[in-house]
Design a protein around this motif. Structure first.
Motif, PDB file in Angstrom:
ATOM      1  N   UNK A  22      15.092 -12.025  -6.550  1.00  0.00           N
ATOM      2  CA  UNK A  22      16.391 -12.263  -7.192  1.00  0.00           C
ATOM      3  C   UNK A  22      16.427 -13.659  -7.806  1.00  0.00           C
ATOM      4  N   UNK A  23      15.926 -14.660  -7.101  1.00  0.00           N
ATOM      5  CA  UNK A  23      15.890 -16.021  -7.644  1.00  0.00           C
ATOM      6  C   UNK A  23      14.986 -16.112  -8.874  1.00  0.00           C
ATOM      7  N   UNK A  24      13.843 -15.443  -8.836  1.00  0.00           N
ATOM      8  CA  UNK A  24      12.943 -15.450  -9.981  1.00  0.00           C
ATOM      9  C   UNK A  24      13.606 -14.794 -11.193  1.00  0.00           C
ATOM     10  N   UNK A  25      14.243 -13.653 -10.962  1.00  0.00           N
ATOM     11  CA  UNK A  25      14.918 -12.956 -12.045  1.00  0.00           C
ATOM     12  C   UNK A  25      16.069 -13.795 -12.607  1.00  0.00           C
ATOM     13  N   UNK A  28      14.551 -16.668 -14.739  1.00  0.00           N
ATOM     14  CA  UNK A  28      14.060 -16.170 -16.022  1.00  0.00           C
ATOM     15  C   UNK A  28      15.233 -15.851 -16.951  1.00  0.00           C
ATOM     16  N   UNK A  29      16.282 -15.258 -16.418  1.00  0.00           N
ATOM     17  CA  UNK A  29      17.447 -14.915 -17.254  1.00  0.00           C
ATOM     18  C   UNK A  29      18.141 -16.174 -17.774  1.00  0.00           C
ATOM     19  N   UNK A  30      18.353 -17.151 -16.912  1.00  0.00           N
ATOM     20  CA  UNK A  30      19.048 -18.375 -17.323  1.00  0.00           C
ATOM     21  C   UNK A  30      18.197 -19.179 -18.304  1.00  0.00           C
ATOM     22  N   UNK A 139      10.473 -25.784 -26.252  1.00  0.00           N
ATOM     23  CA  UNK A 139       9.150 -25.699 -25.621  1.00  0.00           C
ATOM     24  C   UNK A 139       9.163 -26.315 -24.218  1.00  0.00           C
ATOM     25  N   UNK A 140       9.971 -27.348 -24.031  1.00  0.00           N
ATOM     26  CA  UNK A 140      10.084 -27.953 -22.702  1.00  0.00           C
ATOM     27  C   UNK A 140      10.748 -26.974 -21.732  1.00  0.00           C
ATOM     28  N   UNK A 141      11.759 -26.271 -22.194  1.00  0.00           N
ATOM     29  CA  UNK A 141      12.440 -25.289 -21.346  1.00  0.00           C
ATOM     30  C   UNK A 141      11.515 -24.123 -21.027  1.00  0.00           C
ATOM     31  N   UNK A 142      10.756 -23.682 -22.009  1.00  0.00           N
ATOM     32  CA  UNK A 142       9.833 -22.569 -21.793  1.00  0.00           C
ATOM     33  C   UNK A 142       8.735 -22.961 -20.810  1.00  0.00           C
ATOM     34  N   UNK A 143       8.210 -24.167 -20.938  1.00  0.00           N
ATOM     35  CA  UNK A 143       7.143 -24.609 -20.032  1.00  0.00           C
ATOM     36  C   UNK A 143       7.674 -24.836 -18.618  1.00  0.00           C
ATOM     37  N   UNK A 144       8.803 -25.528 -18.500  1.00  0.00           N
ATOM     38  CA  UNK A 144       9.313 -25.869 -17.177  1.00  0.00           C
ATOM     39  C   UNK A 144      10.102 -24.763 -16.516  1.00  0.00           C
ATOM     40  N   UNK A 145      10.978 -24.107 -17.273  1.00  0.00           N
ATOM     41  CA  UNK A 145      11.853 -23.103 -16.683  1.00  0.00           C
ATOM     42  C   UNK A 145      11.240 -21.729 -16.604  1.00  0.00           C
ATOM     43  N   UNK A 146      10.521 -21.337 -17.635  1.00  0.00           N
ATOM     44  CA  UNK A 146       9.918 -20.003 -17.654  1.00  0.00           C
ATOM     45  C   UNK A 146       8.462 -20.005 -17.203  1.00  0.00           C
ATOM     46  N   UNK A 147       7.881 -21.192 -17.138  1.00  0.00           N
ATOM     47  CA  UNK A 147       6.483 -21.368 -16.730  1.00  0.00           C
ATOM     48  C   UNK A 147       5.528 -20.577 -17.613  1.00  0.00           C
ATOM     49  N   UNK A 148       5.782 -20.630 -18.904  1.00  0.00           N
ATOM     50  CA  UNK A 148       4.924 -19.998 -19.914  1.00  0.00           C
ATOM     51  C   UNK A 148       4.325 -21.118 -20.760  1.00  0.00           C
ATOM     52  N   UNK A 149       3.247 -21.699 -20.257  1.00  0.00           N
ATOM     53  CA  UNK A 149       2.701 -22.890 -20.904  1.00  0.00           C
ATOM     54  C   UNK A 149       2.074 -22.594 -22.259  1.00  0.00           C
ATOM     55  N   UNK A 150       1.427 -21.467 -22.420  1.00  0.00           N
ATOM     56  CA  UNK A 150       0.818 -21.155 -23.720  1.00  0.00           C
ATOM     57  C   UNK A 150       1.889 -20.990 -24.790  1.00  0.00           C
ATOM     58  N   UNK A 151       2.926 -20.249 -24.465  1.00  0.00           N
ATOM     59  CA  UNK A 151       4.024 -20.076 -25.423  1.00  0.00           C
ATOM     60  C   UNK A 151       4.678 -21.423 -25.724  1.00  0.00           C
ATOM     61  N   UNK A 152       4.810 -22.261 -24.719  1.00  0.00           N
ATOM     62  CA  UNK A 152       5.404 -23.586 -24.916  1.00  0.00           C
ATOM     63  C   UNK A 152       4.544 -24.437 -25.832  1.00  0.00           C
ATOM     64  N   UNK A 153       3.238 -24.390 -25.664  1.00  0.00           N
ATOM     65  CA  UNK A 153       2.354 -25.163 -26.535  1.00  0.00           C
ATOM     66  C   UNK A 153       2.425 -24.660 -27.971  1.00  0.00           C
TER      67      UNK A 153
END
Length: 170
Positions: A22-25, A28-30, A139-153
């Motif tokens: 639930x926390x992960x979901x 990801x939603x926020x 990109x900072x939000x994607x890397x830190x919050x979503x943990x999608x480093x490739x997409x963030x780069x």
């Protein structure tokens, strides 16, 4: 026979796993919503100028020789280049680092007024600068919050490329 895990420990692990899911979901939603809002705001901020530069059909196109700058804007006489466009004694350009007194710029006049925006490759790139900044921030939000480093780069690289191209074009 020794059980691998007592029944009480297995029962206690299920609620923890559910809470983590639930926390992960929720995260990801926020963070996905925050990323989408940042990118939408970047497009919204860019579109106010970009629509005039990109959709030039039926708009007045010409050149302006900047004769005066001050108070956050520059102005000068307008010479038409497109059919149906009329010469004007004065059109106003937003004062920025990219506009200098004594130089001539190709412009598109906004409908219903004397305000103009730069056209051509420099005008297009300059219009999309807010989107470049939004890409960097997202990109900072994607890397830190979503943990999608490739997409963030990829997002950060796109933002830097857009801002760098605009810097060198204007």
């Amino acid at each position: 026979m020794i059980p691998a895990m007592p029944a009480s420990a297995a029962a206690a692990a299920r609620p923890r796993q559910a809470a983590r899911a639930v926390l992960w979901l929720g995260r990801v939603a926020v963070m996905g919503t925050v990323t989408a809002l940042i990118l939408i705001a970047g497009v919204w901020a860019s579109w106010g100028t970009a629509q005039h530069v990109l959709l030039t059909k039926g708009r007045e196109q010409g050149t302006v020789e900047v004769t005066r700058c001050g108070g956050g804007s520059c102005s000068g006489p307008y010479s038409p280049l497109s059919a149906g466009s009329q010469a004007r004694e004065r059109v106003v350009l937003a004062d920025s680092v990219a506009v200098a007194k004594g130089r001539t710029y190709s412009v598109v006049v906004k409908p219903g007024g004397d305000e103009a925006v730069r056209s051509g490759p420099a005008g297009v790139l300059y219009a999309w600068v807010p989107l470049g900044g939004a890409l960097l921030l997202a990109s900072v939000v994607v890397a830190g919050g979503l943990r999608r480093t490739r997409a963030a780069w990829v997002m950060a690289g796109s933002g830097v490329a857009l801002l760098t191209a605009a810097f060198f074009a204007v």
